[in-house]
Design a protein around this motif. Structure first.
Motif, short mmCIF file in Angstrom:
data_model
loop_
_atom_site.label_atom_id
_atom_site.label_comp_id
_atom_site.label_asym_id
_atom_site.label_seq_id
_atom_site.Cartn_x
_atom_site.Cartn_y
_atom_site.Cartn_z
N VAL A 113 0.83 -1.21 0.00
CA VAL A 113 0.00 0.00 0.00
C VAL A 113 0.86 1.26 0.00
O VAL A 113 0.70 2.14 -0.85
CB VAL A 113 -0.95 0.00 1.22
CG1 VAL A 113 -1.61 1.37 1.38
CG2 VAL A 113 -2.00 -1.07 1.05
N PHE A 114 1.80 1.32 0.95
CA PHE A 114 2.61 2.52 1.05
C PHE A 114 3.67 2.59 -0.04
O PHE A 114 4.09 3.67 -0.44
CB PHE A 114 3.25 2.61 2.45
CG PHE A 114 2.25 2.93 3.52
CD1 PHE A 114 1.81 4.22 3.72
CD2 PHE A 114 1.72 1.91 4.32
CE1 PHE A 114 0.89 4.52 4.70
CE2 PHE A 114 0.79 2.21 5.29
CZ PHE A 114 0.36 3.50 5.49
N GLY A 115 4.07 1.41 -0.56
CA GLY A 115 5.00 1.39 -1.69
C GLY A 115 4.34 1.94 -2.94
O GLY A 115 4.93 2.71 -3.69
N ILE A 116 3.08 1.51 -3.15
CA ILE A 116 2.33 2.02 -4.30
C ILE A 116 2.13 3.53 -4.18
O ILE A 116 2.26 4.28 -5.15
CB ILE A 116 0.98 1.30 -4.43
CG1 ILE A 116 1.20 -0.16 -4.84
CG2 ILE A 116 0.07 2.01 -5.43
CD1 ILE A 116 -0.05 -1.02 -4.79
N ARG A 117 1.82 3.96 -2.95
CA ARG A 117 1.63 5.39 -2.74
C ARG A 117 2.93 6.16 -3.02
O ARG A 117 2.91 7.22 -3.66
CB ARG A 117 1.17 5.66 -1.31
CG ARG A 117 1.03 7.14 -1.00
CD ARG A 117 0.57 7.40 0.41
NE ARG A 117 0.57 8.81 0.70
CZ ARG A 117 -0.37 9.66 0.34
NH1 ARG A 117 -1.42 9.22 -0.33
NH2 ARG A 117 -0.29 10.94 0.65
N LYS A 118 4.04 5.60 -2.53
CA LYS A 118 5.31 6.28 -2.75
C LYS A 118 5.66 6.34 -4.23
O LYS A 118 6.14 7.37 -4.73
CB LYS A 118 6.41 5.53 -1.98
CG LYS A 118 7.75 6.26 -1.99
CD LYS A 118 8.75 5.55 -1.11
CE LYS A 118 10.09 6.30 -1.09
NZ LYS A 118 11.07 5.62 -0.24
N THR A 119 5.39 5.21 -4.94
CA THR A 119 5.65 5.19 -6.38
C THR A 119 4.76 6.21 -7.09
O THR A 119 5.21 6.92 -8.00
CB THR A 119 5.38 3.79 -6.94
OG1 THR A 119 6.22 2.84 -6.26
CG2 THR A 119 5.67 3.74 -8.43
N ALA A 120 3.47 6.26 -6.68
CA ALA A 120 2.54 7.22 -7.29
C ALA A 120 2.99 8.65 -7.04
O ALA A 120 2.93 9.50 -7.94
CB ALA A 120 1.13 7.00 -6.74
N GLU A 121 3.47 8.92 -5.79
CA GLU A 121 3.95 10.26 -5.47
C GLU A 121 5.18 10.61 -6.31
O GLU A 121 5.32 11.74 -6.78
CB GLU A 121 4.28 10.36 -3.99
CG GLU A 121 3.05 10.36 -3.08
CD GLU A 121 3.42 10.40 -1.62
OE1 GLU A 121 4.62 10.18 -1.32
OE2 GLU A 121 2.53 10.65 -0.77
N LYS A 122 6.03 9.61 -6.51
CA LYS A 122 7.22 9.83 -7.32
C LYS A 122 6.84 10.15 -8.76
O LYS A 122 7.38 11.08 -9.38
CB LYS A 122 8.12 8.60 -7.26
CG LYS A 122 9.43 8.75 -8.02
CD LYS A 122 10.28 7.49 -7.88
CE LYS A 122 11.58 7.62 -8.66
NZ LYS A 122 12.41 6.39 -8.55
#
Length: 413
Positions: A113-122
């Motif tokens: 979840v937080f990895g996807i969010r971090k990737t999306a933010e990137k």
């Protein structure tokens, strides 16, 4: 971030509920196995056959009295239900495994979840940086939006809109530049057109102010002033027509009318000039052309014909001839206006239809004119879907042939 925390909390609750269900199910199974042992011990005290005892247990034929007797019997051998047994150890190991697996799954879920969010933010930061670069490019008049990877979804749509915006701004700037250059050229052309008659008027008035002229000389200078004023009047009229045409104030209103009648109106309006130079107008029309109707603006089409005929009269020798031919083709009416004048050099075939253009020959320079007649003719015809062209030869009596075409859409006979 709030959405991800909600997902984590909901998933954590689901994991806890699942763990509780699995542990509860295992404990129930464990209690069932202990009860089976109690019952076997109770049956053994009654000297029941082992096979018979197993069969009753498999059929879930529970005798509460046998369970109690079995429990008392096992307690007499030292088991009171409080000591560690193999089942207790297995239950503990099972619970540990459940907890470890649950923790692992939950951590993996959080990582995703937080990895996807971090990737999306990137990715969002990258997109914002690219958009910032595009907007900076717009500021520096660089309007081509280029992005390497094929974008989809909202980002792709955003890039597409930015690309369209860049093209629109580019076209707008180019249009503004062309309009600016056109305005500059128009001012230059007007200045050039005004320069000669204003200088001539200034000279005439200076001579007239001296007052020591003979009456014949005075009349001559007054005549020159009148001619120059007439030229200025024609120039102003031409400038007004150009302004109205280019700003859209002149509206082409097409109606179904006889095209031959429109040409006849143009010819009749020039009767005085043809009589003065003794020039003969000859019609060589295709049979039935007098009855042919097509949609056109009578007033402005007549004006276009007049401009071409006036030029033919102006540059023809006295006693000459102008031939007008009108014929119907598959998709258009073809009109040829042929004179026997001075002709037009090949290099000027397209130049003569430009605004304020006048030929370079000495004869052209001697004749009065503003250089806008053929320009207006081209504009009028093209706004009705038509066209005009010329082919000619220079030299005496070779003359020029102007070819006018108007579409036959909506014809009637």
């Amino acid at each position: 971030m709030k959405r991800e925390l909600v997902y984590a909390a909901v998933f954590g609750i689901l994991i806890l509920l699942l763990d509780a269900y699995l542990i509860k199910s295992y404990e129930k199974d464990w209690e069932t196995q202990i009860d089976a042992l109690y019952q076997i011990a109770g049956m053994e005290s009654e000297a029941m056959d082992n096979l018979q005892a197993v069969g009753r247990i498999l059929k879930e034929e529970v005798d509460r009295g046998q369970l109690e007797r079995g429990r008392e019997l096992l307690e007499s051998y030292g088991y009171d239900g409080m000591y560690d047994t193999v089942y207790d150890r297995k239950a503990g190991e099972y619970k540990k495994r459940i907890c470890l697996v649950s923790i692992g799954i939950y951590m993996a879920f959080l990582f995703c979840v937080f990895g996807i969010r971090k990737t999306a933010e990137k990715n969002n930061r990258k997109v914002l940086q690219e958009i910032s670069g595009i907007l900076s490019g717009f500021k520096n008049q660089k309007y081509d939006v280029v992005y390497g990877e094929a974008m989809e979804g909202e980002a792709g749509e955003l890039y597409s809109q930015l690309s369209s915006l860049g093209k629109q701004i580019k076209i707008g700037e180019e249009t503004m530049f062309l309009e600016k250059e056109g305005t500059k050229q128009l001012v230059t052309d007007i200045s050039h057109q005004l320069k000669t008659p204003v200088a001539a008027l200034k000279t005439c008035f200076s001579v007239l102010e001296e007052g020591d002229l003979k009456e014949e000389e005075r009349r001559e200078f007054f005549l020159r002033c009148k001619q120059q004023l007439k030229g200025l009047e024609e120039l102003v009229k031409a400038l007004v027509n150009i302004s109205r045409m280019e700003t859209g104030m002149i509206e082409i209103r097409k109606e179904k009318r006889h095209i031959f009648d429109t040409m006849l109106l143009a010819v009749n309006s020039l009767y005085g000039k043809t009589e003065e130079k003794q020039i003969e107008m000859i019609f060589e029309n295709e049979e039935g052309i007098e009855k042919l109707q097509l949609f056109h603006d009578t007033k402005w089409t007549k004006e276009a014909f007049i401009n071409v005929l006036d030029n033919a009269i102006k540059y023809s020798e006295p006693g000459g001839m102008i031939k007008i031919s009108m014929m119907k083709r598959n998709f258009f009416v073809r009109i040829e206006i042929k004179d026997r004048g001075i002709g037009i050099p090949k290099k000027e075939y397209t130049q003569v239809f430009k605004r304020f253009y006048r030929g370079e020959g000495e004869r052209v320079k001697k004749e009065e004119g503003s250089g806008v007649g053929l320009y207006l003719t081209r504009e009028i015809l093209e706004r009705q879907g038509g066209s005009i062209a010329v082919h000619s030869k220079t030299g005496e009596k070779h003359g020029s042939t102007f070819v006018i075409q108007l579409p036959l859409e909506g014809i009637g006979g």
